[in-house]
Scaffold this motif. Structure first.
Motif, PDB file in Angstrom:
ATOM      1  N   ILE A 161      -4.464  12.058   0.739  1.00  0.00           N
ATOM      2  CA  ILE A 161      -4.989  12.293   1.804  1.00  0.00           C
ATOM      3  C   ILE A 161      -6.626  12.797   1.578  1.00  0.00           C
ATOM      4  CG2 ILE A 161      -5.265  14.050   3.810  1.00  0.00           C
ATOM      5  CD1 ILE A 161      -2.438  13.539   4.142  1.00  0.00           C
ATOM      6  N   ASP A 162      -6.580  13.599   0.398  1.00  0.00           N
ATOM      7  CA  ASP A 162      -8.015  14.293   0.083  1.00  0.00           C
ATOM      8  C   ASP A 162      -8.594  13.265  -0.548  1.00  0.00           C
ATOM      9  OD1 ASP A 162      -7.285  16.763   0.877  1.00  0.00           O
ATOM     10  OD2 ASP A 162      -6.518  17.544  -1.090  1.00  0.00           O
ATOM     11  N   TRP A 163      -8.194  12.240  -1.478  1.00  0.00           N
ATOM     12  CA  TRP A 163      -8.995  11.337  -2.008  1.00  0.00           C
ATOM     13  C   TRP A 163      -9.459  10.388  -0.721  1.00  0.00           C
ATOM     14  CZ3 TRP A 163      -8.419   5.816  -1.425  1.00  0.00           C
ATOM     15  CH2 TRP A 163      -9.286   5.116  -2.382  1.00  0.00           C
ATOM     16  N   LEU A 164      -8.762  10.136   0.312  1.00  0.00           N
ATOM     17  CA  LEU A 164      -9.256   9.342   1.499  1.00  0.00           C
ATOM     18  C   LEU A 164     -10.647  10.121   2.178  1.00  0.00           C
ATOM     19  CD1 LEU A 164      -6.239   8.297   3.414  1.00  0.00           C
ATOM     20  CD2 LEU A 164      -7.678   6.817   2.307  1.00  0.00           C
ATOM     21  N   GLY A 165     -10.518  11.376   2.169  1.00  0.00           N
ATOM     22  CA  GLY A 165     -11.628  12.229   2.677  1.00  0.00           C
ATOM     23  C   GLY A 165     -12.801  12.181   1.980  1.00  0.00           C
ATOM     24  N   GLU A 166     -12.585  12.436   0.270  1.00  0.00           N
ATOM     25  CA  GLU A 166     -13.563  11.933  -0.493  1.00  0.00           C
ATOM     26  C   GLU A 166     -14.313  10.752  -0.500  1.00  0.00           C
ATOM     27  OE1 GLU A 166     -11.548  13.086  -4.071  1.00  0.00           O
ATOM     28  OE2 GLU A 166     -11.450  15.049  -3.496  1.00  0.00           O
ATOM     29  N   ASN A 167     -13.690   9.793  -0.239  1.00  0.00           N
ATOM     30  CA  ASN A 167     -14.189   8.418   0.060  1.00  0.00           C
ATOM     31  C   ASN A 167     -14.621   8.083   1.360  1.00  0.00           C
ATOM     32  OD1 ASN A 167     -14.081   7.008  -2.893  1.00  0.00           O
ATOM     33  ND2 ASN A 167     -12.109   8.287  -2.654  1.00  0.00           N
ATOM     34  N   PHE A 224      -6.204  -2.678  10.426  1.00  0.00           N
ATOM     35  CA  PHE A 224      -5.528  -1.172  10.115  1.00  0.00           C
ATOM     36  C   PHE A 224      -4.545  -1.197   9.280  1.00  0.00           C
ATOM     37  CE2 PHE A 224      -7.259  -1.452  14.444  1.00  0.00           C
ATOM     38  CZ  PHE A 224      -7.557  -0.324  15.052  1.00  0.00           C
ATOM     39  N   ALA A 225      -4.526  -0.204   8.311  1.00  0.00           N
ATOM     40  CA  ALA A 225      -3.548  -0.320   7.122  1.00  0.00           C
ATOM     41  C   ALA A 225      -2.735   0.750   7.218  1.00  0.00           C
ATOM     42  CB  ALA A 225      -4.635  -0.101   5.931  1.00  0.00           C
ATOM     43  N   PHE A 226      -1.401   0.352   6.771  1.00  0.00           N
ATOM     44  CA  PHE A 226      -0.442   1.444   6.656  1.00  0.00           C
ATOM     45  C   PHE A 226       0.083   1.492   5.299  1.00  0.00           C
ATOM     46  CE2 PHE A 226      -0.313  -0.110  10.982  1.00  0.00           C
ATOM     47  CZ  PHE A 226      -0.016   0.541  11.740  1.00  0.00           C
ATOM     48  N   GLU A 280      -2.236   1.070  -8.112  1.00  0.00           N
ATOM     49  CA  GLU A 280      -3.197   2.207  -7.729  1.00  0.00           C
ATOM     50  C   GLU A 280      -4.687   1.471  -7.499  1.00  0.00           C
ATOM     51  OE1 GLU A 280      -2.343   5.665  -9.939  1.00  0.00           O
ATOM     52  OE2 GLU A 280      -0.422   5.762  -8.956  1.00  0.00           O
ATOM     53  N   MET A 281      -5.043   0.787  -8.679  1.00  0.00           N
ATOM     54  CA  MET A 281      -6.257   0.114  -8.568  1.00  0.00           C
ATOM     55  C   MET A 281      -6.351  -0.738  -7.617  1.00  0.00           C
ATOM     56  SD  MET A 281      -8.957  -0.202 -10.280  1.00  0.00           S
ATOM     57  CE  MET A 281      -9.579  -0.468 -12.190  1.00  0.00           C
ATOM     58  N   MET A 282      -5.483  -1.663  -7.038  1.00  0.00           N
ATOM     59  CA  MET A 282      -5.649  -2.522  -6.085  1.00  0.00           C
ATOM     60  C   MET A 282      -5.535  -2.009  -4.909  1.00  0.00           C
ATOM     61  SD  MET A 282      -2.499  -5.240  -5.439  1.00  0.00           S
ATOM     62  CE  MET A 282      -1.120  -4.216  -4.718  1.00  0.00           C
ATOM     63  N   ILE A 283      -4.878  -0.948  -4.545  1.00  0.00           N
ATOM     64  CA  ILE A 283      -4.854  -0.199  -3.272  1.00  0.00           C
ATOM     65  C   ILE A 283      -6.341   0.388  -3.380  1.00  0.00           C
ATOM     66  CG2 ILE A 283      -3.877   1.903  -1.863  1.00  0.00           C
ATOM     67  CD1 ILE A 283      -1.166   1.147  -3.664  1.00  0.00           C
ATOM     68  N   SER A 284      -6.823   1.245  -4.158  1.00  0.00           N
ATOM     69  CA  SER A 284      -7.955   2.008  -3.971  1.00  0.00           C
ATOM     70  C   SER A 284      -9.204   1.126  -3.824  1.00  0.00           C
ATOM     71  CB  SER A 284      -8.361   3.163  -5.134  1.00  0.00           C
ATOM     72  OG  SER A 284      -8.396   2.355  -6.399  1.00  0.00           O
ATOM     73  N   GLU A 285      -9.312  -0.278  -4.633  1.00  0.00           N
ATOM     74  CA  GLU A 285     -10.345  -1.042  -4.438  1.00  0.00           C
ATOM     75  C   GLU A 285     -10.238  -1.670  -3.073  1.00  0.00           C
ATOM     76  OE1 GLU A 285     -10.211  -4.026  -7.609  1.00  0.00           O
ATOM     77  OE2 GLU A 285     -11.541  -2.706  -8.616  1.00  0.00           O
ATOM     78  N   LEU A 297      -9.069  -0.368  -0.154  1.00  0.00           N
ATOM     79  CA  LEU A 297      -9.541   0.819   0.731  1.00  0.00           C
ATOM     80  C   LEU A 297     -10.828   0.980   0.677  1.00  0.00           C
ATOM     81  CD1 LEU A 297      -6.374   3.342   0.352  1.00  0.00           C
ATOM     82  CD2 LEU A 297      -7.203   1.785   2.254  1.00  0.00           C
ATOM     83  N   ILE A 298     -11.650   1.163  -0.646  1.00  0.00           N
ATOM     84  CA  ILE A 298     -12.873   1.388  -0.786  1.00  0.00           C
ATOM     85  C   ILE A 298     -13.781   0.394  -0.205  1.00  0.00           C
ATOM     86  CG2 ILE A 298     -14.802   1.924  -2.484  1.00  0.00           C
ATOM     87  CD1 ILE A 298     -12.808   3.780  -3.764  1.00  0.00           C
ATOM     88  N   ASN A 299     -13.283  -0.927  -0.488  1.00  0.00           N
ATOM     89  CA  ASN A 299     -14.425  -1.973  -0.169  1.00  0.00           C
ATOM     90  C   ASN A 299     -14.097  -3.017   1.122  1.00  0.00           C
ATOM     91  OD1 ASN A 299     -15.976  -1.973  -2.920  1.00  0.00           O
ATOM     92  ND2 ASN A 299     -13.858  -2.344  -3.579  1.00  0.00           N
TER      93      ASN A 299
END
Length: 196
Positions: free
Chosen positions: A126-132, A25-27, A92-97, A99-101
């Motif tokens: 939040i929209d980005w999370l939804g899209e992914n 679970f991530a915060f 941002e790159m580190m976080i998105s990678e 969350l996605i992977n």
């Protein structure tokens, strides 16, 4: 509610995170939203996550093992932090990678300051999370800094703003790290997911 909590590792790359063999679970939230205080409240550990009056204190992906059965992950805040554009982009790159992977990630708790009207940066994230297709819940923090009524009004405004883009709203919690308000509900929700 949770018996034990231990810091495991910090790093900048999801590939170096612990083996994905436990639910996670991530915060995450905007800088200075009260994330470390909330993590410390949930785990009943005063200094598990380092709190700071300075935004942008968390700069790494921090893993904590809870009850030997799941990971709590403290992610860097998004938005304001006194750092270079290059640093921010790397975060941002580190976080998105991550969350996605991260395949064992069950849910992302997005923390939002209950004292503020809806902020564009929160809505975009939040929209980005939804899209992914990344499952998330919202935790509104700092409920003790104003009347519960005022906090609930801001939560209602946020829900209303989200309804413009979202058919279904995520689970929403209102919390205070000071008074431990909302602790039980968030803990129970984590427990429910772990059991399912």
């Amino acid at each position: 509610m949770f018996e034990s909590a231990a810091f495991i590792i910090s790093n900048t790359d999801y590939k170096k995170c612990p083996k994905p063999d436990l639910p996670e679970f991530a915060f995450i939230g905007r800088s200075n939203v009260g994330k470390s205080s909330l993590i410390n409240m949930l785990t009943d550990k005063k200094n598990l996550a380092k709190t700071s009056g300075k935004p942008g204190k968390t700069q790494l992906i921090n893993h904590f093992k809870i009850d030997e059965s799941w990971y709590l992950v403290d992610l860097p805040g998004y938005g304001y932090a006194k750092t270079s554009k290059k640093n921010r982009e790397a975060w941002e790159m580190m976080i998105s990678e991550y969350l996605i992977n991260r395949e064992n990630l069950q849910l992302v708790f997005v923390l939002i300051d209950s004292r503020l009207p809806p902020q564009q940066i929160d809505l975009e994230f939040i929209d980005w999370l939804g899209e992914n297709m990344i499952p998330f819940a919202l935790i509104f923090t700092k409920a003790d800094k104003q009347s519960i009524n005022k906090g609930q009004q801001n939560v209602a405004k946020f829900r209303k703003t989200m309804k413009a883009n979202w058919e279904e709203l995520p689970p929403i919690f209102l919390t205070s790290s000071e008074s431990k308000f909302g602790k039980e509900k968030v803990s129970e929700y984590i427990q429910e997911i772990l059991e399912s």
